[in-house]
Design an enzyme around this catalytic site. Structure first.
Site, PDB file in Angstrom:
ATOM      1  N   LEU A  60       0.941  -1.272   0.028  1.00 35.12           N
ATOM      2  CA  LEU A  60      -0.168  -0.063  -0.164  1.00 35.12           C
ATOM      3  C   LEU A  60       0.863   1.341   0.030  1.00 35.12           C
ATOM      4  O   LEU A  60       0.247   2.323   0.067  1.00 35.12           O
ATOM      5  CB  LEU A  60      -0.698  -0.023   1.204  1.00 35.12           C
ATOM      6  N   HIS A  63       2.941   6.618   3.106  1.00 35.82           N
ATOM      7  CA  HIS A  63       3.652   7.923   3.175  1.00 35.82           C
ATOM      8  C   HIS A  63       2.704   8.924   3.776  1.00 35.82           C
ATOM      9  O   HIS A  63       1.815   9.307   3.043  1.00 35.82           O
ATOM     10  CB  HIS A  63       3.819   8.234   1.448  1.00 35.82           C
ATOM     11  N   ASP A  64       2.990   9.345   4.937  1.00 32.06           N
ATOM     12  CA  ASP A  64       2.226  10.251   5.858  1.00 32.06           C
ATOM     13  C   ASP A  64       3.258  10.660   6.776  1.00 32.06           C
ATOM     14  O   ASP A  64       4.055  10.368   7.012  1.00 32.06           O
ATOM     15  CB  ASP A  64       0.710   9.596   6.118  1.00 32.06           C
ATOM     16  N   ILE A  65       2.438  11.472   7.909  1.00 34.75           N
ATOM     17  CA  ILE A  65       3.437  11.772   9.027  1.00 34.75           C
ATOM     18  C   ILE A  65       3.657  10.443   9.777  1.00 34.75           C
ATOM     19  O   ILE A  65       2.822   9.428   9.714  1.00 34.75           O
ATOM     20  CB  ILE A  65       2.427  12.974   9.707  1.00 34.75           C
ATOM     21  N   PRO A  66       4.655  10.739  10.800  1.00 34.97           N
ATOM     22  CA  PRO A  66       5.050   9.548  11.301  1.00 34.97           C
ATOM     23  C   PRO A  66       3.910   8.706  12.117  1.00 34.97           C
ATOM     24  O   PRO A  66       3.898   7.378  12.048  1.00 34.97           O
ATOM     25  CB  PRO A  66       6.344  10.014  12.291  1.00 34.97           C
ATOM     26  N   THR A  68       0.560   8.442  11.760  1.00 37.33           N
ATOM     27  CA  THR A  68      -0.352   7.910  10.991  1.00 37.33           C
ATOM     28  C   THR A  68       0.435   6.591  10.402  1.00 37.33           C
ATOM     29  O   THR A  68      -0.493   5.770  10.229  1.00 37.33           O
ATOM     30  CB  THR A  68      -0.688   8.886   9.827  1.00 37.33           C
ATOM     31  N   THR A 123       9.526   3.652 -10.600  1.00 39.49           N
ATOM     32  CA  THR A 123      10.365   3.571 -11.969  1.00 39.49           C
ATOM     33  C   THR A 123       9.503   4.212 -13.148  1.00 39.49           C
ATOM     34  O   THR A 123      10.073   4.371 -14.157  1.00 39.49           O
ATOM     35  CB  THR A 123      10.201   2.119 -12.601  1.00 39.49           C
TER      36      THR A 123
HETATM   37  O1  C5P Z   1       2.408  -7.704 -13.955  1.00 40.13           O
HETATM   38  P1  C5P Z   1       3.798  -7.477 -13.731  1.00 40.13           P
HETATM   39  O2  C5P Z   1       5.010  -8.732 -13.443  1.00 40.13           O
HETATM   40  O3  C5P Z   1       4.428  -6.178 -14.632  1.00 40.13           O
HETATM   41  O4  C5P Z   1       3.737  -6.503 -12.192  1.00 40.13           O
HETATM   42  C1  C5P Z   1       4.572  -6.373 -11.502  1.00 40.13           C
HETATM   43  C2  C5P Z   1       4.268  -5.801 -10.084  1.00 40.13           C
HETATM   44  O5  C5P Z   1       5.108  -5.092  -9.352  1.00 40.13           O
HETATM   45  C3  C5P Z   1       2.933  -4.903  -9.933  1.00 40.13           C
HETATM   46  O6  C5P Z   1       2.270  -5.005  -9.089  1.00 40.13           O
HETATM   47  C4  C5P Z   1       3.533  -3.470 -10.032  1.00 40.13           C
HETATM   48  O7  C5P Z   1       2.617  -2.584  -9.400  1.00 40.13           O
HETATM   49  C5  C5P Z   1       4.772  -3.464  -9.261  1.00 40.13           C
HETATM   50  N1  C5P Z   1       5.710  -2.689  -9.341  1.00 40.13           N
HETATM   51  C6  C5P Z   1       6.653  -2.567 -10.643  1.00 40.13           C
HETATM   52  N2  C5P Z   1       7.493  -1.588 -10.476  1.00 40.13           N
HETATM   53  C7  C5P Z   1       8.052  -0.934  -9.632  1.00 40.13           C
HETATM   54  C8  C5P Z   1       7.386  -1.426  -8.306  1.00 40.13           C
HETATM   55  C9  C5P Z   1       6.163  -2.200  -8.405  1.00 40.13           C
HETATM   56  O8  C5P Z   1       6.151  -3.047 -11.450  1.00 40.13           O
HETATM   57  N3  C5P Z   1       9.036  -0.260  -9.727  1.00 40.13           N
END
Ligand code: C5P
Length: 240
Positions: A60, A63-66, A68, A123
């Site tokens: 999930l 990212h919020d205040i410490p 929370t 990414t």
């Molecule tokens: O279907 P796929 O193999 O691309 O799924 C990769 C999973 O990893 C997804 O849940 C995606 O949100 C997550 N993810 C990603 N790249 C990141 C961080 C998380 O693909 N940099």
């Protein structure tokens, strides 16, 4: 060998997620529950997935205040998740509060603390996106800065692209666990993932855990796809 495969259950309903989970569970160590599935299905999906015998990675990206974030982490520990994510950009106090909440809640419950994973630079972000935010504009430098911050605050794991593994393993102390998405076997379309590695390449580069979504859940036979990937990495020793 420890099974490093985490299946990302990026599916809209608990029915679809559980059907795939039950089919592939012999070949998968953990299931990743992201925002879509958690918002649509609620905490019960974690309990249902735990009932298969696999671990749960609750992605999930807090990212919020410490205060929370600490309370959200404590709630996740009470749900019995084994991994969860926080944004490193939340800062040192937030990261330390997340780790402390994981340790303290688990200790009060008499269970193992979950691995709190830091997410560095998404990414989907590049030099241009970073320059709009101000501060460091080189993604690799920003990944290093945030990874060091997270480890300094006590985190024991990071989410990173397989292409960042070598850099981070070189820059950070031993013992950090690296969770890497962006895995493709070559048998399926790359989808929206641009810079991918195969499961073998990612393990050889030092991944501790592989997050794999569509190559398994969107395959014609998810169990067969999971078994093929599992078999393909059995001879590769885990990096400590
Ligand atoms: O279907 P796929 O193999 O691309 O799924 C990769 C999973 O990893 C997804 O849940 C995606 O949100 C997550 N993810 C990603 N790249 C990141 C961080 C998380 O693909 N940099």
């Amino acid at each position: 060998m420890r099974n490093p495969i985490i299946l990302a259950l990026d599916l809209p309903t608990s029915e679809e997620a559980l059907a795939v989970a039950q089919a592939v569970v012999p070949w998968v160590r953990a299931f990743k529950v992201g925002k879509e599935l958690f918002v649509s299905s609620g905490p019960r999906i974690v309990e249902q997935l735990r009932a298969t015998g696999a671990s749960v990675f609750l992605d999930l990206k807090f990212h919020d205040i410490p205060n929370t974030v600490a309370k959200a982490v404590a709630a996740a520990v009470r749900l019995d998740v084994q991994m969860l994510t926080v944004h490193c950009s939340g800062g040192r106090a937030m990261l330390a509060a997340a780790e402390a909440a994981a340790q303290n809640t688990a200790s009060a419950l008499g269970i193992h603390p979950p691995l709190v994973l830091g997410v560095t630079v998404l990414t989907s972000m590049d030099t241009h996106t970073l320059s709009e935010l101000g501060g460091e504009t080189d993604p690799a430098a920003q990944v290093e800065r945030l990874a060091r911050l997270a480890v300094g605050a006590g985190l024991r794991g990071l989410v990173c692209s397989p292409r960042e593994l070598a850099q981070l393993r070189h820059q950070l102390p031993e013992g950090i666990q690296y969770v890497t998405p962006g895995i493709r076997t070559g048998a399926e379309p790359p989808d929206d993932q641009k810079r991918t590695l195969s499961p073998q390449e990612a393990m050889e580069a030092g991944a501790t855990w592989l997050v794999i979504g569509r190559p398994i859940y969107a395959a014609p036979d998810p169990a067969a796809a999971a078994h093929r990937i599992w078999s393909s990495i059995q001879s590769i020793p885990a990096t400590p």
